[in-house]
Write an enzyme that holds these catalytic residues in place. Structure first.
Site, PDB file in Angstrom:
ATOM      1  N   ARG A  91      -0.662   9.075  -0.404  1.00  0.00           N
ATOM      2  CA  ARG A  91      -1.771   9.704  -0.871  1.00  0.00           C
ATOM      3  C   ARG A  91      -1.638  11.253  -1.147  1.00  0.00           C
ATOM      4  NH1 ARG A  91      -6.841   6.346   2.006  1.00  0.00           N
ATOM      5  NH2 ARG A  91      -6.057   4.374   0.986  1.00  0.00           N
ATOM      6  N   ARG A 100      -2.893  10.600   6.429  1.00  0.00           N
ATOM      7  CA  ARG A 100      -3.182   9.270   6.844  1.00  0.00           C
ATOM      8  C   ARG A 100      -2.568   8.394   5.572  1.00  0.00           C
ATOM      9  NH1 ARG A 100      -6.853   4.932   5.648  1.00  0.00           N
ATOM     10  NH2 ARG A 100      -8.420   6.250   4.540  1.00  0.00           N
ATOM     11  N   GLU A 108      -6.788   1.879  -3.227  1.00  0.00           N
ATOM     12  CA  GLU A 108      -5.434   1.788  -3.287  1.00  0.00           C
ATOM     13  C   GLU A 108      -4.630   0.358  -3.745  1.00  0.00           C
ATOM     14  OE1 GLU A 108      -3.244   4.819  -1.058  1.00  0.00           O
ATOM     15  OE2 GLU A 108      -2.099   3.415   0.021  1.00  0.00           O
ATOM     16  N   HIS A 142      -8.243  11.397  -1.879  1.00  0.00           N
ATOM     17  CA  HIS A 142      -7.682  10.110  -2.302  1.00  0.00           C
ATOM     18  C   HIS A 142      -7.381  10.093  -3.834  1.00  0.00           C
ATOM     19  CE1 HIS A 142      -7.386   5.727  -3.381  1.00  0.00           C
ATOM     20  NE2 HIS A 142      -7.472   5.630  -2.421  1.00  0.00           N
ATOM     21  N   PHE A 201       0.867  -1.069  -0.046  1.00  0.00           N
ATOM     22  CA  PHE A 201      -0.014  -0.008   0.126  1.00  0.00           C
ATOM     23  C   PHE A 201       0.916   1.183  -0.036  1.00  0.00           C
ATOM     24  CE2 PHE A 201      -4.671   0.458   1.350  1.00  0.00           C
ATOM     25  CZ  PHE A 201      -5.167  -0.501   0.481  1.00  0.00           C
ATOM     26  N   HIS A 239     -11.702  12.272   0.572  1.00  0.00           N
ATOM     27  CA  HIS A 239     -11.759  10.822   1.221  1.00  0.00           C
ATOM     28  C   HIS A 239     -11.928  10.489   2.783  1.00  0.00           C
ATOM     29  CE1 HIS A 239     -11.515   6.277   0.989  1.00  0.00           C
ATOM     30  NE2 HIS A 239     -10.429   6.481   1.370  1.00  0.00           N
ATOM     31  N   GLN A 267      -8.003  14.498   3.386  1.00  0.00           N
ATOM     32  CA  GLN A 267      -7.288  13.648   2.656  1.00  0.00           C
ATOM     33  C   GLN A 267      -8.017  13.500   1.366  1.00  0.00           C
ATOM     34  OE1 GLN A 267      -6.629   9.106   2.883  1.00  0.00           O
ATOM     35  NE2 GLN A 267      -4.575  10.220   3.069  1.00  0.00           N
ATOM     36  N   LEU A 289     -14.927   5.374  -5.015  1.00  0.00           N
ATOM     37  CA  LEU A 289     -13.347   4.911  -4.745  1.00  0.00           C
ATOM     38  C   LEU A 289     -13.097   3.762  -5.720  1.00  0.00           C
ATOM     39  CD1 LEU A 289     -10.826   5.613  -2.900  1.00  0.00           C
ATOM     40  CD2 LEU A 289     -11.450   3.714  -1.636  1.00  0.00           C
TER      41      LEU A 289
HETATM   42  C1  LIG Z   1     -14.836   3.914   0.075  1.00  0.00           C
HETATM   43  C2  LIG Z   1     -13.951   3.852   1.186  1.00  0.00           C
HETATM   44  C3  LIG Z   1     -13.145   2.927   1.295  1.00  0.00           C
HETATM   45  C4  LIG Z   1     -12.173   2.980   2.433  1.00  0.00           C
HETATM   46  N1  LIG Z   1     -11.177   1.928   2.304  1.00  0.00           N
HETATM   47  C5  LIG Z   1     -10.471   2.011   3.484  1.00  0.00           C
HETATM   48  C6  LIG Z   1      -9.341   0.715   3.582  1.00  0.00           C
HETATM   49  O1  LIG Z   1      -9.257  -0.158   2.952  1.00  0.00           O
HETATM   50  N2  LIG Z   1      -8.645   0.773   4.593  1.00  0.00           N
HETATM   51  C7  LIG Z   1      -8.756   1.636   5.857  1.00  0.00           C
HETATM   52  O2  LIG Z   1      -7.845   1.479   6.598  1.00  0.00           O
HETATM   53  N3  LIG Z   1      -9.632   2.808   5.544  1.00  0.00           N
HETATM   54  C8  LIG Z   1     -10.210   2.627   4.363  1.00  0.00           C
HETATM   55  N4  LIG Z   1     -11.501   3.739   4.588  1.00  0.00           N
HETATM   56  C9  LIG Z   1     -11.331   4.704   5.825  1.00  0.00           C
HETATM   57  C10 LIG Z   1     -12.147   3.805   6.858  1.00  0.00           C
HETATM   58  O3  LIG Z   1     -13.264   2.847   6.169  1.00  0.00           O
HETATM   59  C11 LIG Z   1     -13.148   4.649   7.819  1.00  0.00           C
HETATM   60  O4  LIG Z   1     -12.201   5.784   8.234  1.00  0.00           O
HETATM   61  C12 LIG Z   1     -13.623   3.888   8.826  1.00  0.00           C
HETATM   62  O5  LIG Z   1     -14.161   2.793   8.419  1.00  0.00           O
HETATM   63  C13 LIG Z   1     -14.604   4.846   9.590  1.00  0.00           C
HETATM   64  O6  LIG Z   1     -15.031   3.848  10.789  1.00  0.00           O
HETATM   65  P1  LIG Z   1     -16.099   4.697  11.810  1.00  0.00           P
HETATM   66  O7  LIG Z   1     -16.363   3.482  12.992  1.00  0.00           O
HETATM   67  O8  LIG Z   1     -15.157   5.868  12.621  1.00  0.00           O
HETATM   68  O9  LIG Z   1     -17.234   5.288  11.395  1.00  0.00           O
HETATM   69  P2  LIG Z   1     -18.307   4.747  10.422  1.00  0.00           P
HETATM   70  O10 LIG Z   1     -18.172   3.252   9.735  1.00  0.00           O
HETATM   71  O11 LIG Z   1     -18.587   5.808   9.320  1.00  0.00           O
HETATM   72  O12 LIG Z   1     -19.563   4.566  11.249  1.00  0.00           O
HETATM   73  C14 LIG Z   1     -20.408   5.705  11.648  1.00  0.00           C
HETATM   74  C15 LIG Z   1     -21.469   5.399  12.393  1.00  0.00           C
HETATM   75  O13 LIG Z   1     -22.199   6.367  13.108  1.00  0.00           O
HETATM   76  C16 LIG Z   1     -23.590   6.434  12.909  1.00  0.00           C
HETATM   77  N5  LIG Z   1     -23.874   7.869  12.954  1.00  0.00           N
HETATM   78  C17 LIG Z   1     -23.279   8.732  12.342  1.00  0.00           C
HETATM   79  N6  LIG Z   1     -24.214   9.996  12.737  1.00  0.00           N
HETATM   80  C18 LIG Z   1     -24.926   9.743  13.703  1.00  0.00           C
HETATM   81  C19 LIG Z   1     -26.075  10.500  14.260  1.00  0.00           C
HETATM   82  N7  LIG Z   1     -26.099  11.757  14.406  1.00  0.00           N
HETATM   83  N8  LIG Z   1     -26.784   9.804  15.199  1.00  0.00           N
HETATM   84  C20 LIG Z   1     -26.590   8.393  15.205  1.00  0.00           C
HETATM   85  N9  LIG Z   1     -25.774   7.684  14.490  1.00  0.00           N
HETATM   86  C21 LIG Z   1     -24.747   8.144  13.830  1.00  0.00           C
HETATM   87  C22 LIG Z   1     -23.728   5.881  11.520  1.00  0.00           C
HETATM   88  O14 LIG Z   1     -25.011   5.348  11.605  1.00  0.00           O
HETATM   89  C23 LIG Z   1     -22.722   4.701  11.677  1.00  0.00           C
HETATM   90  O15 LIG Z   1     -23.203   3.600  12.486  1.00  0.00           O
HETATM   91  C24 LIG Z   1     -12.311   3.675   3.499  1.00  0.00           C
HETATM   92  C25 LIG Z   1     -13.229   4.767   3.479  1.00  0.00           C
HETATM   93  C26 LIG Z   1     -14.107   4.941   2.219  1.00  0.00           C
HETATM   94  C27 LIG Z   1     -14.859   6.008   2.273  1.00  0.00           C
END
Ligand SMILES: Cc1cc2nc3c(=O)[nH]c(=O)nc-3n(C[C@H](O)[C@H](O)[C@H](O)COP(=O)(O)OP(=O)(O)OC[C@H]3O[C@@H](n4cnc5c(N)ncnc54)[C@H](O)[C@@H]3O)c2cc1C
Length: 576
Positions: free
Chosen positions: A285, A386, A254, A241, A126, A351, A239, A251
Site C-alpha cells: 500500500r 502494514r 484491495e 490506503h 493481496f 486508513h 497508512q 474504502l
Molecule cells: C473500511 C475498512 C476496511 C478494512 N478492511 C480490512 C481487511 O479487509 N483486512 C484487514 O486485515 N484489515 C482491514 N481493516 C483494518 C481492520 O478492520 C481494523 O484494524 C480492525 O478491525 C480493528 O479492530 P479492533 O478490534 O482493534 O478495533 P475496532 O473494531 O475499531 O473496535 C474498537 C472498539 O472500541 C470501542 N471504543 C473505542 N473507544 C472507546 C471508548 N472511549 N470507550 C468505550 N469503548 C470504546 C468501540 O466501541 C469498539 O467496540 C479495514 C479497516 C477499515 C477502516
C-alpha cells in the site's frame, strides 16, 4: 459483580475496553478460562469498526491453486519486507504461525468464509504478498468475523456494558485498577474497578480529515494509556490506503485489485508499471499510494483533477456480484458510479494506524495491570507499513494472547482489589472536568479546533512529508492545544450527550496527533509509509529502531528509540 449504593462502583476481575475483534477475542479467551470479564463499549460490539473490514484475513493455508507452496515462513517474510524491516520479527512469526489455527477456529465457530467448489476456504491475492493467501467472505469479511465472535461472547455469557464511553483509567500504586465510563443511556459516570484492563479501542483515523475510518475511531483509547504514562510506539507510521472513493474516502477494498482491477491515469495507462513492474496494482500500500499521488501531483489525475480510476469493468457483472457486491453498492450510492459499466474515481485515504500503545507480544504495556490489543496497540507486527489482510489477523491472534496472559496473571493474584480511593478520585476528576466544561463561557469552539486538527494532519503529515511543512504543522497543533481551556459544552443534557463525548475526546486526539507529528519530524529518513522528500532514502544505520513517545503535560512528548526485533530476515532493499 456488585454495585455500591449510590457510588456506582462496579467490580469485575477483568475489564476489556472495546468490543471489536480484538476486545471480543480477548474476552472470549479470559471468560473461557473462568475469569469474570466485562466488555465496555461505546457502541454495541456488533457495530464496532471491525465490521467494516472488507477484503480478507491472511493465513498460509495454501488452498489457492497458485499458492500451494505457501508457508508461515513465507507469510512472515512478506510481512517483514512489507513493514520495511521495522516489524519485530519474532512477533510476526508468532502471528503467521498461528494464522491457520485462527482461521479454522473461526470457521468452526461458524464464520461463513467464501469457498472453492471442493469446500475449502477461498483465498485471493493481496498487496505485497508472494502468494494468494487472503481468506475472505465476499467483501464483508470483517462483518462475518465480528458477528461470529459476538456470538461466542454471548455464548460464554461475557458481561457487556454497551453505550459506555470510557473517559479515563483508574490507577492506584502504579497499577491499572479499572476505568471510569460515561453511561450514555443512564446519563451519569460510573467507576469500573478491576484487577486488570485490556484496551482494545481501535485506530486513530479520525485525527485525519481524509480517512476511511468510522466516527468512533478517534485514538482516544490510546490517548488514555498515553496520558497515564504508557508510551506510544511508532505513531509516525500512518497508512494511506490507495483506493478510497474520491468524494468520501469510503474504502474500495484491495480485494478489487486482488480480483484483477486496474489503476488507470488520465492517459489510460496502467501506471503502476512505472513504479512496481512485477507486482503492478498489487504492490504494497505505501508504494501504491505514493504512485497514485505522484500521478496526481504530476498532472496525470483524471482530467487533471485529484483522482485516478480504479477500473473493474473487465471483471464482468457476474464476478463483481459474486466477489465484490458491497463494493458495487458503495460505489453506486456514494460516488454515483456503477463499477460494472464505469471506472471508479479513487484517491489515497488515511486508513490505518501502524503505531499505538507499546506492548509485548502478550499485550502487556509498561504499566502493571494494563494490556492492549488490536489496532490501538503496537506489538509491532506491521512496522512501517502494514500488509492488507494482516490487521484482522493481528486482532484475533493478539487479542487471544492478551486474554491468555491476563488470565495467568490474575490466577496468581490474591483475591479482588478493594474499592479504593483511586476509583472515587477518578470519578470525581471526570465529573469536575465535565462541570467545568458545562459552566465555561466558551469563547472558543471545540468543533472548529477539531476541524483544524484533521485538516492540519492531512496537509502537513500526509503521503509525502518534509521538515519545514511538518514544523509548521507542529506549531499549528500546539496553537490548537492552547485554545482548549476556552472551549465548553453546547449541550448540557445528561443522556446521550454526544457533544460532551466529542469535547472530551478532543484533548486526547490532539495528543495522539502530536505524537504522530513529532515522531515524523524527528525521523530523518524514508521508511514504509513515512516518505520524506528531504530524506528520500531508508537509513538503517541511524533509524532501524522504534520510536517511543512518552506524554508530558503541556509540552511535546519525550521521544526515545527502542530496538527492533531482528534475526530471521536481513534488511534488504524492497523491490516489487
Ligand atoms: C473500511 C475498512 C476496511 C478494512 N478492511 C480490512 C481487511 O479487509 N483486512 C484487514 O486485515 N484489515 C482491514 N481493516 C483494518 C481492520 O478492520 C481494523 O484494524 C480492525 O478491525 C480493528 O479492530 P479492533 O478490534 O482493534 O478495533 P475496532 O473494531 O475499531 O473496535 C474498537 C472498539 O472500541 C470501542 N471504543 C473505542 N473507544 C472507546 C471508548 N472511549 N470507550 C468505550 N469503548 C470504546 C468501540 O466501541 C469498539 O467496540 C479495514 C479497516 C477499515 C477502516
Amino acid at each position: 459483580m456488585s454495585i455500591d449504593g449510590g457510588e456506582r462502583v462496579i467490580r469485575h476481575q477483568l475489564l476489556v475496553v472495546g468490543g471489536g475483534l480484538a476486545g471480543l477475542r480477548a474476552a472470549v479467551e479470559a471468560k473461557g478460562a473462568g475469569i469474570d470479564v466485562a466488555i465496555l463499549s461505546q457502541v454495541h460490539p456488533g457495530r464496532s469498526h471491525s465490521g467494516a473490514a472488507q477484503g480478507g484475513i491472511n493465513a498460509a493455508l495454501a488452498n489457492n491453486p497458485e499458492g500451494h507452496d505457501d508457508t508461515a515462513e513465507k507469510h512472515a517474510f512478506d510481512t517483514v519486507k512489507g513493514s520495511d524491516y521495522l516489524a519485530d520479527q519474532d512477533a510476526v512469526y508468532q502471528m503467521t504461525q498461528d494464522a491457520p489455527r485462527v482461521i479454522f477456529e473461526m470457521e468452526h465457530w461458524g464464520c461463513p468464509f467464501s469457498r472453492y467448489d471442493d469446500g475449502r476456504i477461498s483465498q485471493r491475492p493481496f498487496g505485497g504478498a508472494g502468494f494468494p493467501r487472503t481468506c475472505y467472505g465476499a467483501d464483508k469479511t470483517g462483518h462475518y468475523l465480528l458477528h461470529t465472535l459476538v456470538e461466542q461472547a454471548y455464548r460464554r455469557q461475557v458481561t457487556m456494558y454497551i453505550e459506555q464511553f470510557v473517559t479515563g483509567l483508574i490507577v492506584a500504586d502504579g497499577r491499572c485498577r479499572g476505568a471510569v465510563a460515561y453511561d450514555m443511556i443512564r446519563g451519569g459516570f460510573e467507576a469500573f474497578v478491576a484487577d486488570a484492563v485490556i484496551i482494545a479501542t481501535g485506530g486513530a483515523g479520525r485525527t485525519y480529515s481524509n480517512t476511511t475510518n468510522a466516527i468512533i475511531s478517534t485514538g482516544y483509547g490510546a490517548a488514555m494509556a498515553y496520558q497515564a504514562g504508557v508510551p506510544l510506539k511508532d505513531m509516525e507510521f500512518i497508512q494511506f490506503h490507495p483506493t478510497g472513493l474520491y468524494s468520501t474516502n469510503i474504502l474500495m477494498t484491495e480485494g478489487c485489485r486482488g480480483e484483477g482491477a486496474y489503476l488507470l491515469n488520465d492517459l489510460g495507462e496502467r501506471f503502476m508499471e512505472r513504479y512496481a513492474p512485477k507486482m503492478m496494482e498489487l504492490a504494497p500500500r505505501d508504494i501504491t499510494a505514493r504512485s497514485i499521488w505522484t500521478e496526481i501531483l504530476e498532472g496525470r489525475g483524471i482530467g487533471g483533477k485529484g483522482f485516478v480510476y480504479l477500473d473493474l469493468r473487465h471483471l464482468g457483472e457476474k464476478k463483481i456480484a459474486e466477489k465484490l457486491p458491497g463494493i458495487r453498492d458503495l460505489a453506486i450510492h456514494f460516488e454515483g458510479v456503477d463499477p460494472v459499466t464505469d471506472p471508479v474515481p479513487i484517491v489515497p485515504s488515511q486508513h490505518y494506524t501502524m503505531g499505538g500503545i507499546d506492548t509485548d507480544a502478550d499485550g502487556r504495556s509498561a504499566m502493571p495491570g494494563l494490556y492492549a490489543a488490536g489496532e490501538c496497540a503496537c506489538v509491532s507486527v506491521h512496522g512501517a507499513n502494514r500488509l492488507g489482510g494482516n490487521s484482522l489477523l493481528e486482532t484475533i491472534v493478539f487479542g487471544r494472547r492478551a486474554g491468555r496472559a491476563v488470565t495467568s496473571e490474575l490466577e496468581g493474584l490474591d483475591g479482588r482489589v478493594a474499592v479504593d480511593e483511586a476509583a472515587r478520585e477518578a470519578l470525581g476528576a471526570v465529573q469536575a472536568r465535565v462541570d467545568r466544561l458545562a459552566r465555561s463561557a466558551a469563547s472558543d469552539d471545540a468543533y472548529a479546533i477539531r476541524a483544524d486538527m484533521i485538516d492540519i494532519m492531512k496537509t502537513h503529515f500526509g503521503i509525502f512529508r518534509e521538515a519545514r511543512q511538518m514544523q509548521e504543522g507542529i506549531d499549528k497543533l500546539f496553537a490548537l492545544k492552547e485554545r482548549l481551556p476556552f472551549i465548553g459544552l453546547r449541550h448540557a443534557g445528561g443522556v446521550f450527550n454526544l457533544d460532551m463525548i466529542r469535547t472530551i475526546e478532543l484533548e486526547g486526539m490532539l495528543d495522539v496527533a502530536l505524537a504522530t507529528a513529532v515522531g515524523a519530524f524527528r525521523r530523518t529518513e524514508s521508511r514504509g509509509s513515512h516518505a520524506r522528500t528531504d530524506y528520500p532514502n531508508r537509513d538503517d544505520e541511524h533509524w532501524l529502531s522504534h520510536t517511543l513517545a512518552t506524554w508530558r503535560p503541556g509540552g511535546p512528548p519525550a521521544l526515545s528509540a527502542a530496538p527492533v526485533g531482528l534475526g530471521m530476515f536481513e534488511p534488504q532493499e524492497r523491490k516489487y
